[in-house]
Enzyme design. Structure first.
Site, PDB file in Angstrom:
ATOM      1  N   CYS A  31       2.345  -3.866   4.101  1.00 14.71           N
ATOM      2  CA  CYS A  31       1.589  -2.643   4.423  1.00 14.71           C
ATOM      3  C   CYS A  31       2.203  -2.079   5.703  1.00 14.71           C
ATOM      4  O   CYS A  31       3.349  -2.414   6.016  1.00 14.71           O
ATOM      5  CB  CYS A  31       0.085  -2.922   4.528  1.00 14.71           C
ATOM      6  SG  CYS A  31      -0.419  -4.049   5.846  1.00 14.71           S
ATOM      7  N   GLY A  32       1.492  -1.253   6.422  1.00 15.48           N
ATOM      8  CA  GLY A  32       2.081  -0.661   7.624  1.00 15.48           C
ATOM      9  C   GLY A  32       2.435  -1.709   8.667  1.00 15.48           C
ATOM     10  O   GLY A  32       3.521  -1.701   9.241  1.00 15.48           O
ATOM     11  N   THR A  33       1.510  -2.627   8.901  1.00 13.65           N
ATOM     12  CA  THR A  33       1.725  -3.681   9.902  1.00 13.65           C
ATOM     13  C   THR A  33       1.923  -5.064   9.300  1.00 13.65           C
ATOM     14  O   THR A  33       2.356  -5.978  10.005  1.00 13.65           O
ATOM     15  CB  THR A  33       0.499  -3.784  10.833  1.00 13.65           C
ATOM     16  OG1 THR A  33      -0.648  -4.062  10.014  1.00 13.65           O
ATOM     17  CG2 THR A  33       0.284  -2.492  11.615  1.00 13.65           C
ATOM     18  N   GLY A  34       1.522  -5.246   8.067  1.00 13.20           N
ATOM     19  CA  GLY A  34       1.493  -6.577   7.445  1.00 13.20           C
ATOM     20  C   GLY A  34       0.201  -7.323   7.752  1.00 13.20           C
ATOM     21  O   GLY A  34      -0.045  -8.401   7.196  1.00 13.20           O
ATOM     22  N   VAL A  35      -0.618  -6.744   8.602  1.00 13.56           N
ATOM     23  CA  VAL A  35      -1.821  -7.461   9.054  1.00 13.56           C
ATOM     24  C   VAL A  35      -2.937  -7.388   8.012  1.00 13.56           C
ATOM     25  O   VAL A  35      -3.431  -8.416   7.536  1.00 13.56           O
ATOM     26  CB  VAL A  35      -2.311  -6.901  10.416  1.00 13.56           C
ATOM     27  CG1 VAL A  35      -3.643  -7.530  10.809  1.00 13.56           C
ATOM     28  CG2 VAL A  35      -1.265  -7.165  11.492  1.00 13.56           C
ATOM     29  N   GLY A  36      -3.337  -6.173   7.655  1.00 14.02           N
ATOM     30  CA  GLY A  36      -4.478  -6.034   6.745  1.00 14.02           C
ATOM     31  C   GLY A  36      -4.237  -6.717   5.413  1.00 14.02           C
ATOM     32  O   GLY A  36      -5.107  -7.436   4.887  1.00 14.02           O
TER      33      GLY A  36
ATOM     34  N   ASP B 129       0.845  -1.194   0.000  1.00 14.32           N
ATOM     35  CA  ASP B 129       0.000   0.000   0.000  1.00 14.32           C
ATOM     36  C   ASP B 129       0.886   1.253   0.000  1.00 14.32           C
ATOM     37  O   ASP B 129       2.120   1.161  -0.148  1.00 14.32           O
ATOM     38  CB  ASP B 129      -1.028  -0.033   1.146  1.00 14.32           C
ATOM     39  CG  ASP B 129      -0.402   0.138   2.534  1.00 14.32           C
ATOM     40  OD1 ASP B 129       0.836   0.314   2.634  1.00 14.32           O
ATOM     41  OD2 ASP B 129      -1.166   0.087   3.522  1.00 14.32           O
TER      42      ASP B 129
ATOM     43  N   HIS C 108       6.474 -26.101   7.614  1.00 16.16           N
ATOM     44  CA  HIS C 108       5.299 -26.815   8.137  1.00 16.16           C
ATOM     45  C   HIS C 108       3.995 -26.452   7.418  1.00 16.16           C
ATOM     46  O   HIS C 108       3.099 -27.288   7.351  1.00 16.16           O
ATOM     47  CB  HIS C 108       5.121 -26.514   9.633  1.00 16.16           C
ATOM     48  CG  HIS C 108       6.183 -27.138  10.487  1.00 16.16           C
ATOM     49  ND1 HIS C 108       6.121 -27.162  11.862  1.00 16.16           N
ATOM     50  CD2 HIS C 108       7.347 -27.761  10.154  1.00 16.16           C
ATOM     51  CE1 HIS C 108       7.190 -27.783  12.342  1.00 16.16           C
ATOM     52  NE2 HIS C 108       7.972 -28.138  11.330  1.00 16.16           N
TER      53      HIS C 108
ATOM     54  N   ARG D  64       3.675 -35.367   7.713  1.00 23.57           N
ATOM     55  CA  ARG D  64       2.537 -35.047   8.582  1.00 23.57           C
ATOM     56  C   ARG D  64       2.056 -33.613   8.363  1.00 23.57           C
ATOM     57  O   ARG D  64       0.882 -33.296   8.589  1.00 23.57           O
ATOM     58  CB  ARG D  64       2.882 -35.289  10.051  1.00 23.57           C
ATOM     59  CG  ARG D  64       3.877 -34.298  10.652  1.00 23.57           C
ATOM     60  CD  ARG D  64       4.216 -34.672  12.097  1.00 23.57           C
ATOM     61  NE  ARG D  64       4.968 -33.644  12.791  1.00 23.57           N
ATOM     62  CZ  ARG D  64       6.272 -33.417  12.648  1.00 23.57           C
ATOM     63  NH1 ARG D  64       6.972 -34.142  11.782  1.00 23.57           N
ATOM     64  NH2 ARG D  64       6.873 -32.464  13.323  1.00 23.57           N
ATOM     65  N   HIS D  65       2.964 -32.774   7.912  1.00 26.71           N
ATOM     66  CA  HIS D  65       2.568 -31.385   7.668  1.00 26.71           C
ATOM     67  C   HIS D  65       1.664 -31.266   6.442  1.00 26.71           C
ATOM     68  O   HIS D  65       0.795 -30.404   6.385  1.00 26.71           O
ATOM     69  CB  HIS D  65       3.814 -30.502   7.509  1.00 26.71           C
ATOM     70  CG  HIS D  65       4.704 -30.560   8.699  1.00 26.71           C
ATOM     71  ND1 HIS D  65       4.298 -30.149   9.946  1.00 26.71           N
ATOM     72  CD2 HIS D  65       5.972 -31.031   8.848  1.00 26.71           C
ATOM     73  CE1 HIS D  65       5.276 -30.339  10.821  1.00 26.71           C
ATOM     74  NE2 HIS D  65       6.303 -30.878  10.178  1.00 26.71           N
TER      75      HIS D  65
HETATM   76  C1  RB5 Z   1      -2.710   2.194   6.485  1.00 29.28           C
HETATM   77  O1  RB5 Z   1      -2.883   3.337   7.261  1.00 29.28           O
HETATM   78  C2  RB5 Z   1      -2.574   0.966   7.373  1.00 29.28           C
HETATM   79  O2  RB5 Z   1      -3.797   0.692   7.972  1.00 29.28           O
HETATM   80  C3  RB5 Z   1      -2.078  -0.221   6.571  1.00 29.28           C
HETATM   81  O3  RB5 Z   1      -0.841   0.067   6.023  1.00 29.28           O
HETATM   82  C4  RB5 Z   1      -1.902  -1.503   7.344  1.00 29.28           C
HETATM   83  O4  RB5 Z   1      -1.128  -1.328   8.486  1.00 29.28           O
HETATM   84  C5  RB5 Z   1      -3.113  -2.274   7.613  1.00 29.28           C
HETATM   85  O5  RB5 Z   1      -3.119  -3.373   8.188  1.00 29.28           O
END
Ligand code: RB5
Length: 149
Positions: free
Chosen positions: A66-71, A8, A99, A133-134
């Site tokens: 992205c900023g956190t890699g989470v979204g 992003d 695994h 097994r994996h």
């Molecule tokens: C963008 O502001 C931020 O939400 C995105 O980069 C990311 O961290 C979402 O998980």
């Protein structure tokens, strides 16, 4: 190996550094599905694009940032056939290959320093799925996708 990369607006310059590192160290072809602008670019777009490229076979594996890699990892994991690990350290990245046979890697430019990110990329690119097994468990994940259809 052909890799897809996506990001992003938060991770543009960071993405460029990762691409340069991969090309120079491994000589891999890296296809850019992310934005190169710092204008707002919503992470689900990049996550889905790279994920589709992986499942369609346009690329072998994908990396999303992205900023956190989470979204962006959540978005990628919505595509059937994707096993995307979001992580901030090399141990999980390596084990996710050995695994879980992960086909995508996610991390956050606001969380992981660039040199640590390179280590994560190294172990994830070179780690090999152990099968056995994996494989049974990875097949069970696939079964969940089938039941959702
Ligand atoms: C963008 O502001 C931020 O939400 C995105 O980069 C990311 O961290 C979402 O998980």
């Amino acid at each position: 190996m052909k890799l897809g990369i996506g990001n992003d607006h938060i991770a543009v310059e960071y993405k460029n550094q990762i691409v340069k590192y991969i090309k120079e160290k491994y000589g891999y072809d890296v296809v850019n599905y992310g934005t190169d602008s710092t204008e707002r670019f919503d992470y689900p777009i990049a996550g889905e694009k790279v994920a589709n490229a992986v499942v369609n076979g346009e690329v072998d594996r994908g990396i999303v940032i992205c900023g956190t890699g989470v979204g962006i990892s959540i978005a990628a994991n919505k595509v059937n056939g994707i096993r995307c690990v979001a992580c901030s350290e090399p141990y999980s990245a390596l084990l996710s290959r050995q695994h879980n046979d992960t086909n995508m890697l996610a991390f956050g430019s606001r969380v992981v320093g660039i040199e640590l990110a390179k280590m994560i990329v190294d172990v994830w690119l070179t780690g090999k799925f152990e099968g056995g097994r994996h494989k049974v468990r990875v097949d069970m994940i696939h079964d969940i996708e089938e039941r959702q259809k």
